[in-house]
Write an enzyme that holds these catalytic residues in place. Structure first.
Site, PDB file in Angstrom:
ATOM      1  N   LEU A  25     -32.434  75.907  52.178  1.00 38.69           N
ATOM      2  CA  LEU A  25     -34.141  74.499  52.252  1.00 38.69           C
ATOM      3  C   LEU A  25     -33.969  73.450  53.074  1.00 38.69           C
ATOM      4  CD1 LEU A  25     -31.896  73.393  48.564  1.00 38.69           C
ATOM      5  CD2 LEU A  25     -34.313  75.011  49.129  1.00 38.69           C
ATOM      6  N   SER A  26     -33.266  73.941  54.139  1.00 36.52           N
ATOM      7  CA  SER A  26     -33.800  73.646  55.580  1.00 36.52           C
ATOM      8  C   SER A  26     -35.354  73.692  55.814  1.00 36.52           C
ATOM      9  CB  SER A  26     -32.539  73.843  56.826  1.00 36.52           C
ATOM     10  OG  SER A  26     -31.383  72.968  56.530  1.00 36.52           O
ATOM     11  N   THR A  71     -25.622  77.976  60.520  1.00 36.35           N
ATOM     12  CA  THR A  71     -25.135  78.324  58.654  1.00 36.35           C
ATOM     13  C   THR A  71     -23.987  79.157  58.659  1.00 36.35           C
ATOM     14  OG1 THR A  71     -25.498  78.008  56.126  1.00 36.35           O
ATOM     15  CG2 THR A  71     -27.442  79.201  57.530  1.00 36.35           C
ATOM     16  N   LYS A  75     -20.856  79.152  61.946  1.00 33.75           N
ATOM     17  CA  LYS A  75     -21.023  78.170  62.890  1.00 33.75           C
ATOM     18  C   LYS A  75     -19.586  77.794  63.816  1.00 33.75           C
ATOM     19  CE  LYS A  75     -22.356  75.359  58.779  1.00 33.75           C
ATOM     20  NZ  LYS A  75     -21.987  74.211  57.639  1.00 33.75           N
ATOM     21  N   ASP A 111     -22.403  67.812  59.547  1.00 31.72           N
ATOM     22  CA  ASP A 111     -22.045  68.581  58.290  1.00 31.72           C
ATOM     23  C   ASP A 111     -21.278  66.809  57.766  1.00 31.72           C
ATOM     24  OD1 ASP A 111     -22.971  70.732  57.303  1.00 31.72           O
ATOM     25  OD2 ASP A 111     -21.415  71.713  58.742  1.00 31.72           O
ATOM     26  N   ALA A 137     -10.614  75.158  53.160  1.00 35.95           N
ATOM     27  CA  ALA A 137     -10.492  74.936  54.496  1.00 35.95           C
ATOM     28  C   ALA A 137     -11.003  75.723  55.772  1.00 35.95           C
ATOM     29  CB  ALA A 137      -8.530  75.065  54.651  1.00 35.95           C
ATOM     30  N   GLY A 139     -15.165  76.313  57.192  1.00 39.69           N
ATOM     31  CA  GLY A 139     -15.907  75.356  58.241  1.00 39.69           C
ATOM     32  C   GLY A 139     -16.248  74.076  57.538  1.00 39.69           C
ATOM     33  N   GLY A 250     -24.059  68.768  46.108  1.00 39.97           N
ATOM     34  CA  GLY A 250     -23.668  67.986  47.728  1.00 39.97           C
ATOM     35  C   GLY A 250     -25.332  68.098  48.372  1.00 39.97           C
TER      36      GLY A 250
HETATM   37  P1  NAP Z   1     -16.047  78.806  54.128  1.00 39.77           P
HETATM   38  O1  NAP Z   1     -15.727  78.003  55.936  1.00 39.77           O
HETATM   39  O2  NAP Z   1     -16.507  80.438  54.190  1.00 39.77           O
HETATM   40  O3  NAP Z   1     -15.163  78.458  53.287  1.00 39.77           O
HETATM   41  C1  NAP Z   1     -15.389  79.102  51.808  1.00 39.77           C
HETATM   42  C2  NAP Z   1     -14.140  77.898  51.220  1.00 39.77           C
HETATM   43  O4  NAP Z   1     -14.097  78.467  50.135  1.00 39.77           O
HETATM   44  C3  NAP Z   1     -12.981  78.752  52.078  1.00 39.77           C
HETATM   45  O5  NAP Z   1     -11.893  77.522  51.407  1.00 39.77           O
HETATM   46  C4  NAP Z   1     -11.916  79.471  50.608  1.00 39.77           C
HETATM   47  O6  NAP Z   1     -10.984  79.750  50.317  1.00 39.77           O
HETATM   48  C5  NAP Z   1     -12.496  78.949  49.319  1.00 39.77           C
HETATM   49  N1  NAP Z   1     -13.314  79.957  48.026  1.00 39.77           N
HETATM   50  C6  NAP Z   1     -14.687  80.442  48.102  1.00 39.77           C
HETATM   51  N2  NAP Z   1     -14.555  81.304  47.271  1.00 39.77           N
HETATM   52  C7  NAP Z   1     -13.577  80.365  46.367  1.00 39.77           C
HETATM   53  C8  NAP Z   1     -12.968  80.311  44.756  1.00 39.77           C
HETATM   54  N3  NAP Z   1     -13.607  81.328  43.808  1.00 39.77           N
HETATM   55  N4  NAP Z   1     -11.974  79.672  44.404  1.00 39.77           N
HETATM   56  C9  NAP Z   1     -11.009  79.002  45.398  1.00 39.77           C
HETATM   57  N5  NAP Z   1     -11.478  78.442  47.087  1.00 39.77           N
HETATM   58  C10 NAP Z   1     -12.544  79.397  46.656  1.00 39.77           C
HETATM   59  O7  NAP Z   1     -17.567  78.069  53.814  1.00 39.77           O
HETATM   60  P2  NAP Z   1     -18.085  76.678  54.120  1.00 39.77           P
HETATM   61  O8  NAP Z   1     -18.942  76.804  54.929  1.00 39.77           O
HETATM   62  O9  NAP Z   1     -17.147  75.959  54.821  1.00 39.77           O
HETATM   63  O10 NAP Z   1     -19.000  76.410  52.738  1.00 39.77           O
HETATM   64  C11 NAP Z   1     -17.792  76.058  50.892  1.00 39.77           C
HETATM   65  C12 NAP Z   1     -18.789  75.542  50.725  1.00 39.77           C
HETATM   66  O11 NAP Z   1     -19.909  74.488  51.224  1.00 39.77           O
HETATM   67  C13 NAP Z   1     -20.202  77.115  50.417  1.00 39.77           C
HETATM   68  O12 NAP Z   1     -21.296  76.665  48.628  1.00 39.77           O
HETATM   69  C14 NAP Z   1     -21.177  75.916  51.017  1.00 39.77           C
HETATM   70  O13 NAP Z   1     -22.473  76.202  50.466  1.00 39.77           O
HETATM   71  C15 NAP Z   1     -21.018  74.458  50.939  1.00 39.77           C
HETATM   72  N6  NAP Z   1     -21.691  74.030  52.023  1.00 39.77           N
HETATM   73  C16 NAP Z   1     -22.997  72.909  51.231  1.00 39.77           C
HETATM   74  C17 NAP Z   1     -23.553  72.409  52.613  1.00 39.77           C
HETATM   75  C18 NAP Z   1     -24.112  70.772  52.478  1.00 39.77           C
HETATM   76  O14 NAP Z   1     -24.857  70.142  53.385  1.00 39.77           O
HETATM   77  N7  NAP Z   1     -24.053  70.448  51.066  1.00 39.77           N
HETATM   78  C19 NAP Z   1     -22.815  72.317  53.913  1.00 39.77           C
HETATM   79  C20 NAP Z   1     -22.095  73.293  54.183  1.00 39.77           C
HETATM   80  C21 NAP Z   1     -21.457  73.852  53.470  1.00 39.77           C
HETATM   81  P3  NAP Z   1     -10.691  80.613  51.129  1.00 39.77           P
HETATM   82  O15 NAP Z   1      -9.546  79.988  52.345  1.00 39.77           O
HETATM   83  O16 NAP Z   1      -9.137  80.840  49.929  1.00 39.77           O
HETATM   84  O17 NAP Z   1     -11.292  81.952  50.957  1.00 39.77           O
END
Ligand code: NAP
Length: 287
Positions: A25-26, A71, A75, A111, A137, A139, A250
Site C-alpha cells: 500500500l506504500s 520490505t 531489511k 518501523d 523476534a 525484523g 497494524g
Molecule cells: P519476519 O522477520 O519474517 O518475522 C516473522 C515473525 O513471525 C517471526 O518471529 C516468526 O517466528 C513469526 N511467525 C511466522 N509465522 C508464524 C506462525 N504461524 N505462528 C507463530 N509465529 C509465526 O517478518 P517481519 O518483517 O518481522 O514481519 C512480521 C509481521 O509484521 C508481518 O505480518 C508483516 O506484514 C508485519 N509488519 C507490519 C508492519 C506495519 O507497518 N504494520 C511493518 C512491518 C511488518 P519464527 O522466528 O519462529 O519464524
C-alpha cells in the site's frame, strides 16, 4: 479520465523494494503525499528477488533514485550495501528507509518509531514504566523492541515460535538497554506474564491465519496491539474485542512509518490525513 502526475526531467524517483511487493500500500500512500504537497516525485513498487538486491540498488543509485523503502525480505540484507546507517537502525539490525544524499546511500529504520506513534495516537498509550509481552523476534519485532525500550519501558518479555531467536533478541536488547528488564518465555508459558500491553509482531493472523495466542488465558492489563493489518480485524483483535480490551491493528504503524520515511526524504511535514485516506482507499480497493 483521472490525471496522473506530470513526469518530466525534474521528477524524483522513489520506490519500495520487496519480494513480493505487488500488494504493497506504500505506493498509494506516498504518491498521494507527493501530490498533496505538489512535490515533483513518483514512488514505484520494484519486485526484487533476494539474489538481485545488490544489482538493483547499484542500478537505482546510478539512475539517480532519491530514496526507497525496503520490505520483506530485504531489511537486513540491505545493510552492507549502504554508505551509512543511523545508530538506531544499526542497533536494530534492519533498515526500511534509504535516502540518497549526493552519491551516498543512508539507511534508517522508521518501523519502531512508527509503531510507538500509532500506539500514542490510537490507544493513548506510552511505554514509560510499563510491562510489554512481545510476540515475535523477526525484523519488525526487533524495531519495536528497541523503540519500546528506548522510550522508557520497564520490562520487555519476548516470546517467539523459534525460542532461539527470542533469546538472541533478548540478549541484544539487554546489552543496549542494561537498565531495562528483558526476559523470554516459551509460547506455551505466557499465562503468568501479566503485561500491560500485548504486541503481536509475528505474521500469525495474516490472511486467514490463526491468532498466535489465546487471549482469554492471559491477563492483559491495558491493551492489545497487532501489527498485522490484513485483515484489519485479525483473530487476535477479534478476541480482544470480545474481552473488551482496547486494541489497534497494524494500519497505524504502516501510516506512521511511511510518514517518517516521507519526512526523512523530503524534509517536509507529511500530509498525514491524505496518507491515511490513501491507505484506506487502497485497502478497500483490494476488497
Ligand atoms: P519476519 O522477520 O519474517 O518475522 C516473522 C515473525 O513471525 C517471526 O518471529 C516468526 O517466528 C513469526 N511467525 C511466522 N509465522 C508464524 C506462525 N504461524 N505462528 C507463530 N509465529 C509465526 O517478518 P517481519 O518483517 O518481522 O514481519 C512480521 C509481521 O509484521 C508481518 O505480518 C508483516 O506484514 C508485519 N509488519 C507490519 C508492519 C506495519 O507497518 N504494520 C511493518 C512491518 C511488518 P519464527 O522466528 O519462529 O519464524
Amino acid at each position: 479520465m483521472i490525471a496522473g502526475p506530470v513526469i518530466n526531467g525534474e521528477t524524483r524517483l522513489y520506490g519500495i523494494l520487496g519480494d513480493p511487493v505487488h500488494s504493497s500500500l506504500s505506493p498509494a500512500m506516498q504518491n498521494a503525499a507527493f501530490a498533496a504537497l505538489e512535490i515533483n516525485a513518483v514512488y514505484l513498487p520494484f519486485p526484487v528477488h533476494p539474489e538481485k538486491l545488490a544489482q538493483a540498488v547499484v542500478g537505482l543509485a546510478a539512475g539517480g533514485v532519491a530514496g526507497f523503502n525496503l520490505t520483506v525480505p530485504h531489511k537486513i540484507a540491505i545493510q552492507p550495501l549502504l554508505d551509512e546507517i543511523t545508530p538506531e537502525a544499526r542497533a536494530v539490525g534492519a533498515v526500511n528507509t534509504v535516502r540518497r544524499d549526493d552519491s551516498r546511500l543512508a539507511g534508517a529504520n522508521t518501523d519502531g518509531e512508527g509503531f510507538l506513534q500509532a500506539l500514542a495516537e490510537e490507544l493513548d498509550w506510552a511505554p514509560q514504566g510499563k510491562r510489554v509481552l512481545l510476540l515475535g523476534a523477526g525484523g519488525a519485532a526487533r524495531g519495536i523492541a528497541f523503540s519500546l525500550l528506548g522510550a522508557g519501558l520497564h520490562t520487555l518479555i519476548i516470546a517467539n515460535r523459534t525460542a532461539a531467536r527470542a533469546e538472541a533478541l533478548a540478549a541484544d536488547c539487554a546489552s543496549h538497554f542494561p537498565r531495562c528488564r528483558v526476559e523470554t518465555l516459551p509460547m506455551e508459558g505466557l499465562a503468568h506474564s501479566a503485561p500491560h500491553l500485548l504486541v503481536n509482531a509475528t505474521s500469525a493472523g495474516m490472511g486467514d491465519g490463526e491468532s498466535p495466542v489465546e487471549l482469554a488465558r492471559l491477563k492483559i492489563g491495558e491493551a492489545v496491539a497487532d501489527i498485522v493489518y490484513s485483515p484489519l480485524e485479525t483473530p487476535l483483535l477479534a478476541q480482544a474485542a470480545r474481552l473488551g480490551l482496547p486494541a489497534c491493528n497494524g494500519l497505524g504503524m504502516l501510516l506512521h512509518q511511511g510518514r517518517l520515511a516521507f519526512e526523512y526524504w523530503t524534509g517536509r511535514t507529511a500530509p498525514l490525513e491524505v496518507m491515511r485516506q490513501a491507505l484506506m482507499a487502497g485497502l478497500s480497493a483490494r476488497g
